[in-house]
Each structure stands twice: as C-alpha cells, then as structure tokens.
Design an enzyme around this catalytic site. Structure first.
Site, PDB file in Angstrom:
ATOM      1  N   ASP A 446       8.232   6.161   4.951  1.00 43.29           N
ATOM      2  CA  ASP A 446       9.094   6.132   3.782  1.00 43.29           C
ATOM      3  C   ASP A 446       9.288   7.558   3.272  1.00 43.29           C
ATOM      4  OD1 ASP A 446      10.627   5.010   1.792  1.00 43.29           O
ATOM      5  OD2 ASP A 446       8.944   4.295   0.591  1.00 43.29           O
ATOM      6  N   GLU A 449      13.579  11.442   4.024  1.00 43.14           N
ATOM      7  CA  GLU A 449      14.925  12.043   4.124  1.00 43.14           C
ATOM      8  C   GLU A 449      14.896  13.561   4.367  1.00 43.14           C
ATOM      9  OE1 GLU A 449      14.842   8.244   2.759  1.00 43.14           O
ATOM     10  OE2 GLU A 449      14.008   9.890   1.588  1.00 43.14           O
ATOM     11  N   ASP A 524      16.022   1.069  -0.794  1.00 40.39           N
ATOM     12  CA  ASP A 524      15.737   0.511  -2.114  1.00 40.39           C
ATOM     13  C   ASP A 524      16.971  -0.128  -2.733  1.00 40.39           C
ATOM     14  OD1 ASP A 524      13.236   1.500  -1.670  1.00 40.39           O
ATOM     15  OD2 ASP A 524      13.472   3.260  -2.936  1.00 40.39           O
TER      16      ASP A 524
END
Length: 846
Positions: A446, A449, A524
């Site tokens: 997670d 990015e 999300d």
C-alpha cells in the site's frame, strides 16, 4: 489507507491534457537516409532526429524516436518481459515518396516528407491507424512551465487521426467509463482517497490503449514512465494524441483485428499473471485495523458461527510497532505465528500490509546494539533493524545533493528504498522472512505511489535520484515505476523464501507489467452508489490492460453505507477475482452481518455461490494466465462486432459463458439487460431467451440477473466455507444450444505450488452432442500429470430430454448403484453421476 492530512491530496493539481497544445511543438524533420538490418529500419532525418521501426512479430511493431539526436544505445524498460523476438518474414519497398514494410498481417507505410507513419491491413490494404501530423517535440521549451520537472526532459508527442466512430479502451486504472472516447487522461501515480468519477490521475499508470473501429481493433503501448498524457478526441475533432514530459517517443503498435489476440500479444510483451494460490479466490475480510489478535480471532469466529465463507483476514498497519514495517507489536500480537496457526486450523490465512516508508530512526553510534535471529519480534527502540541495515547498505533514496531523502508517512519521518537497485530489491524481499516465519500467507503493498504526506504532488521528491540501471535518473522518470518495482521485490522475495508456494501479492500502485508480480485493488473508494457504478468499467478496463486479477473494497472504504448498498456491492464482487470487504478506521462496521439478518442472508447466498463456482472461476483464471484474456470481461471482448456493447458499463461477463447484469443504483428492482446474439438461459430459472435484443428483467434485492450462453457447460463444486474444505467432486451444468450441443474444458492443479508450470495440471474436455444415435456426453482423457483424489463427476441437464436408458461406455446405468454410478431426474433436471478415473468415457442417452 487514509489519514486526516491525506485529505489534502484531494486538492492535488495535475496539469490537464488540454493545457498541452501539441500543434505548437517542433515537428520531426523529413527523412534523408536510412539503414536496414534483419530486424529493423532506422531513418535519419534532416534535423538529426532518428526513427527506428522494429518488426517484432507479424502483428507487432516498435516505433522508437529520438529527436535532434541519435537513438541511444541504452535500451531498457521495467515493463518489458520479452526482449528477444524471432523476426518474422517481412518485405521492404522504397519509392521516391515513401517506404513500406510488409508482414503477413500489416503494412507499415513511412512517408518521407513530412514524416508520417500509417499502419494498414496487409490483406485489405485499409488503413488501421495513421499519424495526423508528424511526431513532435518541445524544441523551444514552450511547455516547460507546466511540466513536473522541466530539467528532466523534453515534452514529446504523437498524434493519430481520429476515426468518426472510433472507440478507445484500456489505459489501466481510471475513474472513468469503459469507452474513453472524447476523454483525456494523465498518468502520474497519485494517492487519491475518496476519488470520484472523473478524478484523474489516481493510483496506477498503464499507458496502453485499444482502438476499435468498424469491428476491427489495434492497440498502442506508449512505454514511457514520465508523466504522460492521452487525449482521445477531447480537444480536437481531428486527432487522438499521446505524449510525455520526457524520455523517448517509444511505442508499440499491435494489430488484432481481434481484441483477444491483442491482449495475448500485449501480455507476451509485458508478461502474464502467474497463478496465485487458489485460496486467493476465496472471500477476504479486512479493516483498518483489526487488533489485537483476539479481535482477529473474533472476526473469524463470527464468520464460522454464521456459516459465511472466509479464506483470508487482512492485518492493516496497526499490527506493527509504531508503523515500523517488518515488525510486530507484541502487546497487540504477542505470538503472530500461533495466531496464524490457530486461524489456519479454521481454514483462514493471514495477509499483512507493507508500506514503502521505513521509519527514519538514526541513533548515536554509542547506543548499545543487540543481535537477534527474530528481530521483527524484538523492541525497535532505540535500534530499528530495517532502517539500520538499509542505511549501512546504502539502499535508501537520496537527493541530488547526496542528502538523505526524508518524506513523511505513517511512522512520521521516513525513508524509501531505491528499488531500481537490484541488491536493494533482493534485500527488501528477504525482509519478508518477518512474515513467512510467522505464518503470514500473503503481502499487501500500500501507499506505493509513493504517497508522501509532505506533498502528494511529488514536488517534495523532485530531486530524488534513483540508480536506474546506472543512469542516475530523477523522480520525474521513476515515480510511476516505484510501485511496480516494490511489488517485484516483494514477489521475488516470497519466491525465494517459499519456493514451493505461489506468492500472493496485492498492490495499489503499479506500471505496465505489474501483472507479473501482483494482483491489485482499486484503492480507497467511497461507500456510495456512484463509487459502486465505477466498479464494472474499472474492473473491465484493467482487464483490457493486462491486469486480470482485480477487485475493489466491497461496500466501499470511506463513509457509511447501508445494507442495500452492501448487498449490491457483493453482487458485483462475488464474481470478481479479488473479493474483499475493507473499511476505514473511523467508518461504520460493514462485515456481512452488520446491517441485519435480511441482508446477511443474501450476502451468504452469493458467497456460497462464489465457492460453488470456483472450478469455473479457476478455469477462466488459468486462461488469463495462459493467454492474457481476463476473467472479468466487458461484453465487447466476447462480442466485438456488436456496437451495442461498445459503451456498456453496467454488465459484464465471466469468461465466455456467464453474463451478469447487477443493479448499481438504489431502490431498483427491475432493469434492462442487453443480451448479445445467440440463445441465453436465465441462470436462476433456466428460461431461454433469444439474444440480439434488450429485455426487461426483475431484479429484487435478493437476485442479480445472470444468464448462461447456450452451448456452455458450467463446472461447479460443493458448497464450502473455505477452499479445500470438502472433497473435490465436480458437477457440470449443461446448457445446450439450438443444435443441442455444448462443451467446456475444466482446468485443475494443486492450487498451491508452482508445479503447474512444469505440466503438473489436469485439463479435461467435456462435450455434449446430439445426433442420430441420441444424446452423447464425451468426457475426454485428462491432459497433464496432476492427479485428483477419488471423486465423482455429475452431469446436470434440462429434464425435457426423453430418456429410455443411459449407457456408460456401452453398459447400461441403473437409477442407483453402490459404486456411485447412477442417474436420476426430477421435474427440472436430469442428473448422471460417474466415478472419475481420469480416463475417457462416453455417456449415451437413448
């Protein structure tokens, strides 16, 4: 994952595609000479630019352009899995105006002045795709003011003629509809919690799209990891274009004309998904965060008590010591190995989250340091073993100045690994011993990015330098591949640590080729009907971009839903490869029982059905692994010549045979369903419908409309509460077409090890035919070396067949026998059951 400060990322501003006026860019010069070799042609231009056209396959070409200088010798991409191709047969022709390269499938015409490239069908000579203007670059720096890092490169672009009825698909993960025509997009991996339709960019970058016109498809993969732009006729009636803020104008052209053929070739180039363990297809439950260990046990206990299937529970960031990755909080999880073993006895696996941020924790050199064979279980104050090892080895990112790059994420001040370093990837992978030694079965990547609470735009990282195969490049080039390389390090580490088990990795961010290392979910999302409506086009677009194992947070992550929304969400996700219910830390609980028995009973129905359909789902997933064609499909993938499917966002298919039309709006109990050409069976009632039309169908909350293609055979298994709970008996529901024929192939393996790659699998073909001899079911001999346990095979078909007797290999089958061979019928169904010995058999119904 969301944080109060992270909501500021909603204000993230990325320059829109419309801000780039590519008509102002400097066009590449005309061709003045060329060089030819066995695999390619290199054209030299009047402005010192070079264009190289490589012939990789009859339907695959690479266009590599370097402006105002020679093409560099260095040629590397993190996305490419296959670099060596057997050169196909091709011919070359030169005229005063142009050059033509011809293979058995495509003609490539390169015009001298201006330099324009067009691709034609080799048989019809019709244009498939053509430049609208010459390739161009920002020679005068006109666009530097809108670039992320003006010093990192020069803007480059290619423009293609826009077809009057051309449709565009793919581009990976976008919060958008299936057909991307008249839309524009930016690729820049970004942490975007609570995104809504139209928010762009979001978490992933896959610069690959499919063009479809007049039923014929091509595709372009623009392999450039800088921030890139795609405009599919939004800013112009004349052109679709793509470009990037640096790097080469480097793209691959694929010709179908079938989309399935393109996906096969694209995933041959960028790699295909390896099969995950079969339990990954089971139901999964998560929350930010379940702790302590007793709460995890209680969640599993509640699932078992309520007879709800469950294979996986996820541990979010609160299992760690102060958000330090590769550690365990011994107060909350005093004995993680014991916990995993206890859950394992109930058929449940643990998956743990890992973020890229390593807590920045320097200590005085005089501080005492102890060694341990199980450092993940030891207190990490003052010494944090991961930070200290990575620092000593020089594996963390630095700025151009040589200073340590220190972003802020969950642990506070942190450091990121330079995953472009091979040794750093190997080290990171080896750290997962902290999980494998404690019984954790899968890893969830997670925040990769990578998210940075200091500045979500990436500006805080602008001068971060990565090794990048010795090129020492900056964030502008490397941001979009960060998640890909983290997933690679994780996958390869798990392979080394557990060579006899298939790695299971989930990621939020990625770049083209991510399917080689990881499954993914759509980040999300919100607990809203609008977010649910995005599920189908997002899942199908990812499948059309080479990523077949996808899903979302069932019911949404942020906000409060209700029972109706949760049921309708499960009615989409119970057939998605990744089926996980996940909720934000301050969100209202949304496990299946939270809104009352009525809703829980419906959710149970669909989870039970998912497990019964596992043989069908797993067979279709293996097809994705082998061919690149996804399990979860838009209808256009199976019905490419039907224009009614081209912008259909609220139906999907599983494989070739099962059509699903969920309800994705509130208070709806009836809906329209497009049935493509052919005959279709209502899954619930067996009623037959003629396709090529749109029908109105009842869809009360307890029923999702589902239809089976006539001519299909759907393999199923027993009801289970976890994968492997019951013997592997198989049933085959037969749906004859108008010619009274049907067929399928069942794929099986051990579901756990990589032995399938060495042929340890079983593939069984089943055919149902009707002829003058009566009705016959041909069961082919099993292909492959995998052997199943003793079991029965059952065949179910409509009861309207007249039956005088049933023969198995020429011998009559009575209505009941002690050895398991039997047949029976009721008002709706004829059932035949035989033992499975892996041999060929013939059943005749007279």
């Amino acid at each position: 994952m969301i944080k109060l400060l992270a909501i500021l990322s909603l204000l993230l501003t990325v320059v829109s595609v419309s801000a780039q006026d590519i008509t102002t860019l400097e066009r590449i010069g005309p061709i003045v000479s060329f060089e030819r070799n066995e695999k390619s042609l290199t054209f030299k231009c009047a402005d010192n630019s070079q264009v190289q056209v490589s012939i990789l396959a009859p339907d695959l070409f690479r266009i590599r352009t370097s402006f105002a200088k020679a093409i560099p010798t260095k040629d590397h991409s993190w996305a490419i899995a296959k670099e060596t191709w057997e050169t196909p047969r091709w011919n070359f022709n030169e005229t005063p105006e142009s050059f033509t390269i011809s293979t058995d499938e495509v003609e490539v015409v390169i015009r001298r002045a201006p330099l324009l490239i067009e691709f034609r069908d080799a048989h019809t000579h019709e244009i498939i795709n053509a430049d609208e203007r010459p390739m161009a670059y920002d020679a005068k720096g006109l666009l530097k003011g809108i670039m992320f890092d003006p010093e990192a490169g020069t803007f480059v672009a290619a423009a293609k003629k826009l077809g009057f009825d051309e449709h565009f698909y793919g581009l990976g993960e976008k919060a958008a509809r299936l057909d991307k025509r008249r839309s524009s997009f930016v690729n820049w991996n970004s942490d975007t919690p609570g995104y809504t339709e139209g928010r762009d960019p979001i978490y992933q970058t896959v610069p690959f799209y499919i063009g479809l016109q007049k039923g014929s498809a091509y595709a372009i993969f623009f392999d450039n990891s800088y921030r890139s732009y795609f405009d599919f006729g939004k800013s112009s009636q004349r052109r679709a274009w793509f470009g990037a803020e640096g790097g080469e104008l480097n793209y691959y052209f694929f010709y179908g004309p079938a989309i399935k053929k393109i996906l096969n070739r694209y995933t041959e180039l960028t790699g295909r998904m390896p099969l995950p363990p079969m339990w990954a297809l089971g139901n999964q439950q998560s929350r930010w965060s379940y702790y302590p260990d007793k709460m995890v046990e209680e969640v599993v206990s509640e699932y078992r008590k309520r007879d709800l299937p469950l294979d996986v529970v996820h541990l979010d960031i609160d299992y760690m010591q102060g958000y330090r990755v590769f550690t365990w909080d011994r107060e909350r999880f005093p004995n993680p190995k014991e916990l995993s073993e206890k859950l394992g006895r109930q058929g449940v696996k643990l998956v743990a989250i890992i973020d890229p941020g390593v807590k920045y924790q320097p200590v005085p050199k005089t501080a005492a340091r102890t060694t341990s064979t199980r450092p993940e279980l030891e207190p990490q104050d003052p010494h944090y073993y991961v930070f200290e090892e990575g620092t000593e080895k020089g594996f963390f990112q630095k700025r151009k100045s040589g200073a340590q790059f220190i972003p802020k994420v969950w642990p506070g001040e942190s450091v990121f690994v330079d995953y472009t370093l091979p040794a750093a990837r190997e080290w990171w992978g080896s750290l997962h011993r902290a999980y494998t030694d404690n019984g954790v079965s899968g890893i969830w990547n997670d925040m990769n990015e990578p998210s940075d609470f200091v500045d979500q735009t990436g500006k805080n990282q602008i001068d971060v330098v990565s090794y990048d195969e010795g090129e020492q490049t900056t964030h502008a080039k490397n941001r979009n591949v960060f998640g890909l390389l983290m997933a690679r390090a994780t996958y390869e580490g798990l392979e080394r640590l557990r060579p006899n088990q298939r790695p299971y990795v989930i990621t939020r961010a990625g770049y083209a080729g991510i399917q080689r290392y990881s499954t993914m979910w759509t980040g999300d999302t919100n607990s809203t009907w609008e977010a649910l409506q995005l599920n189908i086009p997002m899942f199908t677009s990812l499948g059309l971009s080479g990523e077949p194992f996808v899903g979302s947070d069932v019911g949404g992550f942020i906000g409060r839903g209700n029972g109706e929304l949760l049921v309708r969400a499960y009615q989409v996700s119970f057939l998605a490869p990744f089926c996980r219910n996940h909720k934000v830390i301050d969100g209202y609980d949304q496990e299946p029982w939270r809104f009352g028995k009525y809703y829980e009973d419906i959710i149970r129905k669909y989870l039970k059905l998912r497990y019964q359909l596992l043989p069908f789902l797993y067979t279709t997933l293996e097809e994705a692994q082998r061919t690149g064609v996804p399990l979860f499909r838009p209808l256009l993938l199976n019905y490419q010549h039907d224009p009614d499917t081209y912008n259909l966002d609220d139906e999907f298919m599983i494989g070739n045979d099962l059509l699903v039309a969920p309800v994705v709006k509130p208070d709806v109990t009836k809906r329209l369903v497009l049935l493509p050409q052919g005959t279709w069976y209502d899954y619930w009632t067996n009623r037959k419908y003629e396709g090529g039309t749109t029908i109105s169908i009842d869809a009360p909350l307890e029923t999702v409309p589902m239809f089976v293609r006539a001519g299909a055979i759907i393999p199923t298994g027993p009801e289970m509460n976890y994968v492997g709970e019951k013997p592997a008996d198989r049933s085959f529901s037969i749906y004859p077409d108008d010619a009274r024929r049907a067929e399928t192939t069942l794929y099986e393996d051990d579901g756990l090890t990589p032995a399938y790659r060495q042929g340890v699998f079983r593939r069984t073909r089943i055919q149902f035919v009707s002829n003058r001899k009566g009705i016959q079911i041909h069961l082919g001999a099993a292909e492959g070396t995998y052997r199943t346990e003793a079991r029965n095979l059952s065949f179910l078909m409509p009861a309207d067949l007249s039956v005088r007797k049933i023969l198995l290999d020429g011998k009559s089958i009575p209505r009941a026998r002690t050895d398991g061979t039997m047949w029976t019928r009721n008002r709706t169904t004829l059932l035949i059951r035989i033992p499975d010995d892996g041999k060929a058999h013939n059943i005749v119904i007279e």
